[in-house]
Design an enzyme around this catalytic site. Sequence first.
Site, mmCIF file in Angstrom:
data_model
loop_
_atom_site.group_PDB
_atom_site.id
_atom_site.type_symbol
_atom_site.label_atom_id
_atom_site.label_comp_id
_atom_site.label_asym_id
_atom_site.label_seq_id
_atom_site.Cartn_x
_atom_site.Cartn_y
_atom_site.Cartn_z
ATOM 1 N N HIS A 158 1.012 -1.277 0.074
ATOM 2 C CA HIS A 158 0.037 0.068 -0.031
ATOM 3 C C HIS A 158 0.876 1.161 -0.169
ATOM 4 C CE1 HIS A 158 -3.002 -2.872 1.271
ATOM 5 N NE2 HIS A 158 -4.038 -2.084 0.731
ATOM 6 N N LYS A 162 -0.700 4.848 4.783
ATOM 7 C CA LYS A 162 -1.254 3.779 5.323
ATOM 8 C C LYS A 162 -0.851 3.709 6.986
ATOM 9 C CE LYS A 162 -3.826 -0.537 4.672
ATOM 10 N NZ LYS A 162 -4.948 -0.080 5.171
#
Length: 269
Positions: A158, A162
Amino acid sequence: MTELPNFVVTGASGRMGQMLIRTIAESGRARLSAAVERQGHDWIGRDIGECMGGAATGVIVTDDPLEAFATARAVLDFTAPKASVEFAALAAQARAVHVIGTTGLEPEHLEKFAAAARHAVIIRAGNFSLGVNLLVQMTKRVAQALDEEFDIEVIEAHHHHKVDAPSGTALMLGEAAAEGRGVSLRQMSDRGRDGITGARQPGHIGFSAIRGGDIVGEHDVMFAGQGERVILRHVATDRAIFARGAVKAALWGLDRAPGEYDMADVLGF
C-alpha cells in the site's frame, strides 16, 4: 419521482471520504445529505463541494454526527476505529445502515459493532471491491484443497500514508485461508519476522507488508509447497472501486433486517 435516500459520509476530507462523495453524486441512486469531519477541522462550516475544489452543493461540513445522522438512510464510514465505534452507536440510534471500511480494528471494537447491529444494519469489510471479494472466496477454496505441506503467505502493498498493517484486506484473506484450513487465524497468524526467528511453524499463515509511494493496493496469497507455488493476486489501480463497492453495499442494506453483514452477503456469495 421517488426521493433519493440520504447518505452521510464521515471523514469527508480524507481521500476515501472525497471519493465516496463523488461516487454518491455520480450514482444517481442516492444523495449526499451531510458530510462529517472531526471537531476543529478547517472544513467545518464550509460547503463540501467548494472544499473539494468544485461548485457549491449546499451541503455544509459539520462536526455534529448526531444531527447529520438524524435523517440519514446510510452512513459511509472509512475513518478510524475509535470514531467508527462512536458512529456505530449513533447510526444504530438513527436506524441507518452503517457501512464500515475502517481497518485496524481490535476485538473490543467488534464487540461494540455487534451491539449496534442488534438495532441496525452494519456492513463491514476490509475491502469493498468485487475483485478482492472474489479473491477471498478463491483463497478459501484453495486452502481447503491444499494441506499443511503448502505454506500460506499473504503479501500486501500500500501507499506510504497507510497507518495499519497488515491491511484489512490482508486480514480478510488470512481469515479466508484459516477458514479453509479449519483453524483459528488468531492462533496460526505469523505477522512479524526479524532476526533469528527459527524455522517457520507448520500450518502458520504469514503476513508481509510493503509500504511505499502511491500504491493503491496489491494483494498476493502464496501457497508455497515443495517444488511448486500457487499464487492468487489482485491489483487495485483506482480507489474508486472501493467507493463504488461501498455505495453498492449501502443501497443493498436499505431493506435488510438489523444485523452484521459483509461483502460476501452483498455480492451473493
